[in-house]
Design a protein around this motif. Structure first.
Motif, short mmCIF file in Angstrom:
data_model
loop_
_atom_site.label_atom_id
_atom_site.label_comp_id
_atom_site.label_asym_id
_atom_site.label_seq_id
_atom_site.Cartn_x
_atom_site.Cartn_y
_atom_site.Cartn_z
N VAL A 1 0.85 -1.19 0.00
CA VAL A 1 0.00 0.00 0.00
C VAL A 1 0.89 1.25 0.00
N ALA A 2 1.94 1.22 0.83
CA ALA A 2 2.84 2.37 0.91
C ALA A 2 3.54 2.57 -0.44
N ALA A 3 3.88 1.48 -1.10
CA ALA A 3 4.54 1.59 -2.41
C ALA A 3 3.59 2.24 -3.43
N SER A 4 2.30 1.91 -3.36
CA SER A 4 1.32 2.54 -4.28
C SER A 4 1.22 4.04 -3.99
N ALA A 5 1.23 4.39 -2.70
CA ALA A 5 1.13 5.81 -2.34
C ALA A 5 2.33 6.58 -2.87
N ALA A 6 3.50 5.92 -2.88
CA ALA A 6 4.73 6.59 -3.34
C ALA A 6 4.67 6.90 -4.84
N LEU A 7 3.80 6.22 -5.55
CA LEU A 7 3.70 6.45 -7.00
C LEU A 7 2.80 7.64 -7.35
N ILE A 8 2.05 8.13 -6.39
CA ILE A 8 1.10 9.23 -6.71
C ILE A 8 1.89 10.50 -7.00
N ARG A 9 1.62 11.08 -8.17
CA ARG A 9 2.35 12.30 -8.54
C ARG A 9 1.99 13.44 -7.59
N GLY A 10 3.01 14.14 -7.10
CA GLY A 10 2.77 15.24 -6.17
C GLY A 10 3.14 14.89 -4.74
N VAL A 11 3.33 13.59 -4.47
CA VAL A 11 3.69 13.18 -3.11
C VAL A 11 5.20 13.26 -2.94
N THR A 12 5.65 13.92 -1.86
CA THR A 12 7.09 14.01 -1.64
C THR A 12 7.61 12.92 -0.71
N ARG A 13 6.76 12.50 0.23
CA ARG A 13 7.20 11.50 1.21
C ARG A 13 6.04 10.59 1.54
N VAL A 14 6.38 9.34 1.80
CA VAL A 14 5.35 8.42 2.32
C VAL A 14 5.85 7.89 3.65
N LEU A 15 5.02 7.97 4.67
CA LEU A 15 5.38 7.43 5.98
C LEU A 15 4.61 6.14 6.19
N ARG A 16 5.33 5.07 6.44
CA ARG A 16 4.68 3.76 6.67
C ARG A 16 4.74 3.50 8.17
N ILE A 17 3.56 3.49 8.79
CA ILE A 17 3.52 3.38 10.25
C ILE A 17 2.85 2.04 10.58
N GLU A 18 3.68 1.04 10.82
CA GLU A 18 3.16 -0.31 11.08
C GLU A 18 2.90 -0.47 12.58
N ASN A 19 1.75 -1.05 12.88
CA ASN A 19 1.40 -1.30 14.28
C ASN A 19 0.28 -2.35 14.27
N PRO A 20 0.44 -3.45 15.00
CA PRO A 20 -0.63 -4.47 15.00
C PRO A 20 -1.98 -3.89 15.43
N ALA A 21 -1.94 -2.84 16.25
CA ALA A 21 -3.21 -2.24 16.72
C ALA A 21 -3.95 -1.53 15.59
N SER A 22 -3.24 -1.23 14.50
CA SER A 22 -3.85 -0.44 13.42
C SER A 22 -4.40 -1.29 12.29
N VAL A 23 -4.38 -2.61 12.48
CA VAL A 23 -4.69 -3.48 11.35
C VAL A 23 -6.10 -3.24 10.79
N HIS A 24 -7.06 -2.83 11.63
CA HIS A 24 -8.42 -2.61 11.13
C HIS A 24 -8.75 -1.14 10.90
N LEU A 25 -7.75 -0.30 10.98
CA LEU A 25 -7.92 1.14 10.75
C LEU A 25 -9.09 1.75 11.54
N LEU A 26 -9.20 1.35 12.80
CA LEU A 26 -10.23 1.96 13.66
C LEU A 26 -9.86 3.42 13.87
N SER A 27 -10.81 4.31 13.69
CA SER A 27 -10.47 5.73 13.78
C SER A 27 -10.01 6.10 15.19
N ALA A 28 -10.56 5.44 16.20
CA ALA A 28 -10.16 5.75 17.59
C ALA A 28 -8.68 5.41 17.81
#
Ligand SMILES: Cc1cc2nc3c(=O)[nH]c(=O)nc-3n(C[C@H](O)[C@H](O)[C@H](O)COP(=O)(O)OP(=O)(O)OC[C@H]3O[C@@H](n4cnc5c(N)ncnc54)[C@H](O)[C@@H]3O)c2cc1C
Length: 316
Positions: A46-73
């Protein structure tokens, strides 16, 4: 210079197109440096796809088992910790994901949120629709706080995948809440295109008269490789599931082709498709309001016209 942090929307495997639309919005801020933050677990692709978007200067990949379901809280405190480092703006898409997440970020930052950004005038002035899209509000925000915004994805093109930003793996020090945990995901799974990003959409209205008849809409959509939508009347009547609703209180979409079948064209429906490139209406009432906005209209009974259309498509 403005430093814009965009929170990527994804399903753990693929980046949602809404992220590239947020980038198209962010690059309109003068002298903007655009960073995309990808939260999750095992999100290298996913991070690699984000890096391909024109206009993006940096992609931060923040891995955490707690984030696996992208709960907004869980994502919000991490995004806030990042935002406080160096960012002037934090953007997310005006999708279900962004509408859930961004207000939490704004609240934690004690910052104002601008919802549904449809145009950028400057780093601190934006436009957004109000009154179901019948008026446009120009909003000035203080330059003393971080600007949090949701981007109206229908108003921006998808930035092309011609970029080559660097991906950095970072860890974020943020206390995560214990009051919210993932239990289960219950959602319709479908091989059809995603309604919010599809280039073609076929929608059905009250005229379908039953869930059984609504299959006609699915069949036409499948013949066109299109996503399926519905009017609120069709959803309220139980012909189509809630997540298919298009309009003011449903999804705001901007497909290249929108086919409205048996939909009258109420203002609350039309506000969801006002950025569609070509609107085709099928309605038996020649005076139906939808014909005022349609590029092409077919006056007739849908139960005759849809099978005819499908037969024509099968021949072509
Ligand atoms: C606060 C608020 C928010 C709302 N949000 C939304 C929203 O997000 N999305 C939304 O869609 N609506 C929304 N609505 C409801 C909206 O006002 C309309 O009631 C709704 O869009 C009507 O749905 P419809 O066009 O399917 O039904 P109708 O208005 O009943 O229209 C049905 C149409 O089908 C045609 N028809 C009937 N039979 C046939 C046939 N056999 N062949 C061809 N044509 C036929 C009729 O001529 C008619 O034009 C909202 C309303 C409010 C007050």
């Amino acid at each position: 210079m403005s430093h814009v942090l965009i929170i990527a929307e994804h399903d753990g495997r693929q980046l949602n197109l809404s992220t590239a639309k947020c980038v198209s919005c962010a690059v309109q801020i003068p002298n903007a440096q655009v960073t995309v933050a990808v939260f999750g677990q095992d999100i290298e692709a996913v991070a690699a796809s984000a890096a391909l978007i024109r206009g993006v200067t940096r992609v931060l990949r923040i891995e955490n088992p707690a984030s696996v379901h992208l709960l907004s809280a869980v994502i919000a405190p991490q995004a806030v910790a990042l935002a406080r480092c160096a960012y002037t703006h934090v953007f997310g898409p005006s999708t279900t994901f962004g509408k859930d997440l961004m207000p939490r970020i704004a609240a934690l930052l004690d910052a104002p949120q601008i919802s549904d950004i449809m145009a950028v005038d400057s780093a601190h002035q934006f436009r957004r629709p109000i009154y179901a899209g019948n008026a446009v509000l120009t909003v000035d925000v203080s330059n003393e706080a971080i600007v949090v915004g949701t981007v109206r994805t229908a108003s921006f093109d998808t930035a092309p995948a011609t970029g080559s930003a660097a991906v950095e793996r970072v860890s974020v020090d943020a206390a995560l809440p214990l009051h919210t945990r993932f239990v289960a995901l219950s959602g319709a799974s479908s091989d059809r295109p995603d309604l919010q990003t599809a280039s073609r959409v076929v929608s059905g209205g009250r005229a379908l008269a039953s869930a059984e008849n609504f299959k006609l809409v699915y069949e036409l959509a499948d013949a066109l490789g299109a996503a399926v939508g519905a009017s609120r009347a069709a959803v309220d009547s139980g012909y189509a599931p809630n997540e298919l609703q298009v309009g003011q209180t449903g999804k705001i979409i901007a497909p290249d082709l929108y086919i409205a079948v048996g939909i009258s064209g109420a203002i609350q429906h039309m506000t969801g498709i006002k950025d569609a490139k070509t609107i085709v209406a099928i309605n038996k009432d020649a005076d139906a309001p939808i014909f005022e906005s349609a590029d092409l209209g077919l006056v007739g009974d849908l139960f005759t016209l849809i099978p005819e259309l499908r037969a024509q498509l099968a021949r072509s």
